[in-house]
Design a protein around this motif. Structure first.
Motif, mmCIF file in Angstrom:
data_model
loop_
_atom_site.group_PDB
_atom_site.id
_atom_site.type_symbol
_atom_site.label_atom_id
_atom_site.label_comp_id
_atom_site.label_asym_id
_atom_site.label_seq_id
_atom_site.Cartn_x
_atom_site.Cartn_y
_atom_site.Cartn_z
ATOM 1 N N ASN A 62 0.516 -1.414 0.131
ATOM 2 C CA ASN A 62 -0.141 0.433 0.186
ATOM 3 C C ASN A 62 0.974 1.266 0.018
ATOM 4 O O ASN A 62 2.142 0.931 0.849
ATOM 5 C CB ASN A 62 -0.886 0.334 1.127
ATOM 6 C CG ASN A 62 -2.235 1.158 1.449
ATOM 7 O OD1 ASN A 62 -1.381 1.686 2.500
ATOM 8 N ND2 ASN A 62 -3.363 1.039 1.082
ATOM 9 N N GLU A 63 0.562 2.206 -0.659
ATOM 10 C CA GLU A 63 1.602 3.450 -0.708
ATOM 11 C C GLU A 63 1.331 3.843 0.622
ATOM 12 O O GLU A 63 2.695 4.254 1.087
ATOM 13 C CB GLU A 63 0.471 4.731 -1.098
ATOM 14 C CG GLU A 63 -0.258 5.029 -2.542
ATOM 15 C CD GLU A 63 -1.168 5.794 -2.357
ATOM 16 O OE1 GLU A 63 -0.941 6.805 -1.972
ATOM 17 O OE2 GLU A 63 -2.195 5.480 -3.027
ATOM 18 N N ILE A 64 0.620 3.352 1.683
ATOM 19 C CA ILE A 64 0.204 4.071 3.187
ATOM 20 C C ILE A 64 2.190 3.252 3.390
ATOM 21 O O ILE A 64 3.081 4.237 4.324
ATOM 22 C CB ILE A 64 -0.363 4.407 4.349
ATOM 23 C CG1 ILE A 64 -1.315 5.342 3.565
ATOM 24 C CG2 ILE A 64 0.493 4.843 5.017
ATOM 25 C CD1 ILE A 64 -1.678 6.045 4.623
ATOM 26 N N THR A 65 2.219 2.597 3.357
ATOM 27 C CA THR A 65 3.255 1.399 3.689
ATOM 28 C C THR A 65 4.616 1.857 3.222
ATOM 29 O O THR A 65 5.435 1.197 3.977
ATOM 30 C CB THR A 65 2.754 -0.204 3.798
ATOM 31 O OG1 THR A 65 1.471 -0.220 4.174
ATOM 32 C CG2 THR A 65 3.610 -1.354 4.935
ATOM 33 N N ASP A 66 4.599 1.763 1.451
ATOM 34 C CA ASP A 66 5.390 2.186 1.135
ATOM 35 C C ASP A 66 5.814 3.378 1.758
ATOM 36 O O ASP A 66 7.487 3.490 2.036
ATOM 37 C CB ASP A 66 5.538 2.108 -0.399
ATOM 38 C CG ASP A 66 5.434 1.355 -1.139
ATOM 39 O OD1 ASP A 66 5.128 0.234 -0.341
ATOM 40 O OD2 ASP A 66 4.197 0.659 -1.734
ATOM 41 N N GLN A 67 5.521 4.666 1.698
ATOM 42 C CA GLN A 67 5.453 5.592 2.797
ATOM 43 C C GLN A 67 7.079 5.022 3.881
ATOM 44 O O GLN A 67 7.791 6.025 3.901
ATOM 45 C CB GLN A 67 4.669 6.665 2.668
ATOM 46 C CG GLN A 67 4.112 7.231 1.359
ATOM 47 C CD GLN A 67 4.439 8.004 0.923
ATOM 48 O OE1 GLN A 67 5.503 8.468 1.078
ATOM 49 N NE2 GLN A 67 4.092 8.171 -0.550
ATOM 50 N N PHE A 68 6.209 4.444 4.958
ATOM 51 C CA PHE A 68 6.541 4.739 5.642
ATOM 52 C C PHE A 68 7.765 3.996 5.925
ATOM 53 O O PHE A 68 8.514 3.797 6.379
ATOM 54 C CB PHE A 68 5.704 2.984 6.777
ATOM 55 C CG PHE A 68 5.834 2.961 7.729
ATOM 56 C CD1 PHE A 68 6.311 3.707 9.113
ATOM 57 C CD2 PHE A 68 6.085 1.972 8.385
ATOM 58 C CE1 PHE A 68 6.879 3.845 10.835
ATOM 59 C CE2 PHE A 68 6.773 1.722 9.680
ATOM 60 C CZ PHE A 68 6.808 2.246 10.620
ATOM 61 N N VAL A 69 8.245 2.955 5.085
ATOM 62 C CA VAL A 69 9.285 2.303 4.740
ATOM 63 C C VAL A 69 10.154 2.419 4.084
ATOM 64 O O VAL A 69 11.424 2.856 4.266
ATOM 65 C CB VAL A 69 8.898 0.871 4.591
ATOM 66 C CG1 VAL A 69 10.287 0.435 3.826
ATOM 67 C CG2 VAL A 69 7.789 -0.329 5.220
ATOM 68 N N GLU A 70 9.728 2.909 2.998
ATOM 69 C CA GLU A 70 11.013 4.262 2.283
ATOM 70 C C GLU A 70 11.569 5.305 2.747
ATOM 71 O O GLU A 70 12.163 5.824 3.387
ATOM 72 C CB GLU A 70 10.067 4.294 0.785
ATOM 73 C CG GLU A 70 9.818 3.596 -0.166
ATOM 74 C CD GLU A 70 11.278 2.476 0.129
ATOM 75 O OE1 GLU A 70 12.230 2.630 -0.039
ATOM 76 O OE2 GLU A 70 10.777 1.096 -0.279
#
Ligand code: ATP
Ligand code: MG
Lengths: 404, 312
Positions: A62-70
């Motif tokens: 998910n975008e949000i998950t990606d944002q969190f990780v990246e």
């Protein structure tokens, strides 16, 4: 001095739409509160942490998950202290933790990012070696605060837009509140995901500006800008209901009518600006800097610019609906360009150069300067630019209106 | 001479909307402009009151050209626009006050006028209500009131009764009558013949941007050849009978549609000729069931001049 009468009448007409006017006053205040508290100082008090090998299992896409990780875990601030290692399953992760090749592990459950957006939280599991307690609690708090941020913004904007839709049924006087809130909240979520919200601390040893201060100035800039559309619509409306024709067949000079309409937008903008400054100061404790006079002069110049732009829009556009659309999109573009969504320092250099056409950029920049403490000398340029925008667009606009 | 319009021309692009219009209006007179939709009434009025520029010709008020003294002349004119040109979210009182100020009224004088005007249009009890809460007729009355604030010498009214109920309409007509009796010069446009007949001393009939007839009501009706119409309801129409009626002195023209039991007979001096018409019909075996006489009016004049009716 009939133009004063005309301008005062416009203020009265504007105030007669109580719901619309109040919602336009309230919206920036509420948004400032949400953004300021949710996004401020997120990383400001990150303690320096020992280097950490962080294992992560992502069950979510998910975008949000990606944002969190990246951008959080691997963003500028944490990337030096955290080395990220991805695992495909929880058991692999556990083995590595036991072997102490990884200091601590995070397991992100399926649907985590989407859940956050919809206001339902799914637990993130943290595994750790007992000796790595410090790192563990730091990562936990980073995660928690990310969750809080996203959750508070998405719920707040949801509630907020529902509320607004209730109190401000879209009258034809009004800009489409629901749409704006929707768009704004979309952008806000985008802002929250990014790391840009780390408000730049001044290098020269001055007090850094808090998130609340930044967003107060940013929202103020954006919402005063709406008056360009509203002012233009007021002229278009007068053309449609033929009060403009009536004005023109009364013994009032065309110049007086034009200046009256300009001044009307100015009154409304300046009233909105003043109320906003006072409300954010007393309700949210926003510090507007030590020189109120500077703030006032900048506000005046900005309102002149905005009122001028209203005249151009009115000169170019015939239909109220078109003005709505163009204005709505215009304000959003300008707001983005001028730093009301994301601090402009994050833009590529070329875009920062382009941003100079946005009056709200000059306004926002100077407000921030004043908050920090600045000299009048430093304000000469932005004030001149704003006044020039105002006067030039008033002239262009009135030329166009004259032709009609 | 209060108002003088000389060879006025106005076109939008290639379309001529006002074509060489000339007329004069005397002080205290009430002048009617009668014409169908799109005739150019509003355009003509807008040029007279200085709202839109004209291409050729001249407009004089008290011998002053509106081109040279626009502000002086605008001050003398009160205009009641065809649309309700008021601010809907402001109260009746605030609207009147605003328009008063636009015509230079101030302070106590302005407040006094607001009360007088509200009284005059009979809306004193609604003074503080927003215009948007008013009925169509009430809005029209305030629309007129706004033009009266500065006590203009000339009052120009553009279809002030459009789209309202008969009661409000009568109220407005009475108001206009009173204003005229109190000495105001009035220009009243309408496409209702009865209104113009009731209110106006002199009438100009306008069609396609041209004034096609001008004069008092009497003068205009006298111009009508075969102005009266005798309507007959009959049975057993015969060619021969109709021909005989046509030969009667004063009868100008007969309309007889096939398969219809009606005859329309256009005559001068209808009442004198009616008896002869009926006798002739009966003598030719036509059974007359009903007779109705329609006196000449502006409607029939318009019909005669243009071949069309004022309203379709
Ligand atoms: N601004 C304009 N541009 C182009 N054409 C116009 C304009 N204003 C009016 N016209 C045209 O001029 C003609 C006369 O219009 P006007 O409004 O003067 O008629 P009117 O007699 O007042 O009709 P009504 O009884 O419907 O009010 C119409 O054909 C109209 O389309
Ligand atoms: Mg008209």
């Amino acid at each position: 001095m009939k133009f004063f009468t005309i301008a005062f009448k416009d203020l009265k007409v504007r105030l007669s739409d109580k719901k619309g006017f109040i919602s336009l006053l309230l919206m920036p205040i509420i948004l400032t509160a949400i953004l300021g508290s949710a996004l401020s100082g997120m990383f400001a008090d990150t303690v320096s942490m020992p280097h950490t090998e962080l294992g992560i299992v992502l069950h979510d896409q998910n975008e949000i998950t990606d944002q969190f990780v990246e951008e959080v875990l691997q963003g500028d601030i944490l990337s030096e202290s955290i080395t990220l290692k991805k695992f495909s399953s929880q058991s692999d992760l556990k083995i590595d933790i036991e072997n102490q090749t990884v200091d601590l592990g995070l397991v992100i459950p399926k649907g985590w990012g989407e859940g956050l957006q919809n206001g339902e939280e799914k637990d993130v599991m943290v595994f750790t070696d007992p000796s790595k307690q410090l790192q563990s609690s730091i990562v936990e708090s980073i995660t928690m605060s990310f969750i809080d941020r996203i959750a508070s913004i998405s719920t707040a904007t949801q509630v907020f837009s529902q509320e607004l839709a209730m109190i401000a049924p879209v009258t034809d006087q009004e800009i489409n509140v629901r749409e704006i809130v929707g768009d704004v909240s979309n952008q806000l979520v985008a802002v929250a995901d990014s790391e840009m919200n780390v408000v730049t601390a001044e290098e020269d040893g001055k007090t850094p500006i808090s998130g609340m201060q930044y967003y107060a100035a940013a929202m103020g800039a954006m919402f005063v800008l709406f008056n360009a559309t509203i002012g233009a619509k007021s002229i278009i409306q007068e053309r449609n209901i033929e009060t403009l024709a009536r004005l023109m067949s009364s013994p009032v000079r065309l110049n007086s009518i034009i200046i009256g309409k300009f001044l009307g937008t100015f009154y409304v903008s300046f009233l909105q600006f003043s109320v906003f400054i006072l409300a954010t100061h007393y309700l949210l404790g926003v510090g507007w800097g030590s020189n109120l006079f500077q703030t006032l002069v900048i506000g005046l110049s900005y309102c002149i610019a905005v009122s001028g732009i209203a005249m151009i829009i009115a000169g170019l556009i015939v239909e109220e609906k078109t003005a709505d659309t163009v204005g709505g999109i215009g304000v959003q573009i300008f707001a983005l360009l001028g730093g009301s969504m994301i601090p402009i320092g994050a833009f590529p250099e070329k875009l920062q150069l382009v941003a100079n056409i946005a009056p709200n950029k000059w306004f926002l920049d100077s407000l921030l300067e004043v908050m920090n403490g600045t000299t009048w000398g430093a304000l000469v340029l932005p004030i001149t630019v704003l006044l020039l925008i105002g006067v030039a667009s008033l002239m262009i606009g009135s030329l166009r209106l004259r032709v009609r | 001479m209060m108002l003088e319009v000389k060879h006025l021309m106005k076109s939008y692009g290639k379309r001529q909307i006002v074509k060489d219009v000339s007329f004069t209006i005397n002080k205290g007179e009430s002048f009617g402009l009668l014409g169908p939709n799109g005739a150019g009434k509003s355009t003509l009025i807008s040029t007279i009151c200085g709202l839109i520029s004209y291409d050729q010709g001249e407009v004089y008020v008290n011998n002053q050209s509106i081109k040279k003294f626009p502000l002086v002349i605008k001050q003398k004119i009160g205009i009641v626009p065809q649309e309700i040109a008021l601010y809907p979210t402001m109260s009746a009182k605030d609207n009147l006050m605003f328009w008063g100020k636009m015509y230079g009224l101030k302070g106590a004088k302005a407040s006094k006028r607001v009360n007088e005007v509200l009284e005059f249009v009979d809306l004193k009890d609604r003074a503080k209500d927003r215009i948007e809460t008013f009925s169509g007729g009430m809005k029209r009355r305030i629309n007129i009131g706004a033009a009266l604030m500065h006590e203009p010498e000339i009052l120009i009214m553009d279809e002030p009764t459009v789209g309202i109920d008969p009661q409000s309409r009568n109220h407005i007509l009475e108001t206009v009558k009173k204003l005229n009796e109190s000495g105001k010069t009035i220009i009243y446009t309408s496409h209702y013949m009865e209104e113009v007949e009731y209110l106006c001393d002199r009438i100009g009939i306008i069609d396609n941007g041209e004034v096609i007839a001008l004069g008092t009501q009497k003068e205009l009706c006298n111009r009508l050849a075969g102005g009266s119409v005798v309507h007959l309801d009959v049975e057993n129409k015969t060619e021969q009978g109709i021909d005989s009626i046509n030969e009667i002195k004063n009868v100008k023209h007969i309309v007889s549609k096939q398969n219809e039991t009606k005859l329309e007979i256009y005559v001068n001096e209808a009442h004198e000729t009616m008896g002869e018409i009926v006798t002739t019909a009966v003598n030719h075996g036509i059974k007359v069931l009903a007779v109705e006489v329609q006196e000449p009016n502006l409607e029939s004049l318009f019909l005669q001049l243009t071949g069309r009716t004022l309203r379709d």
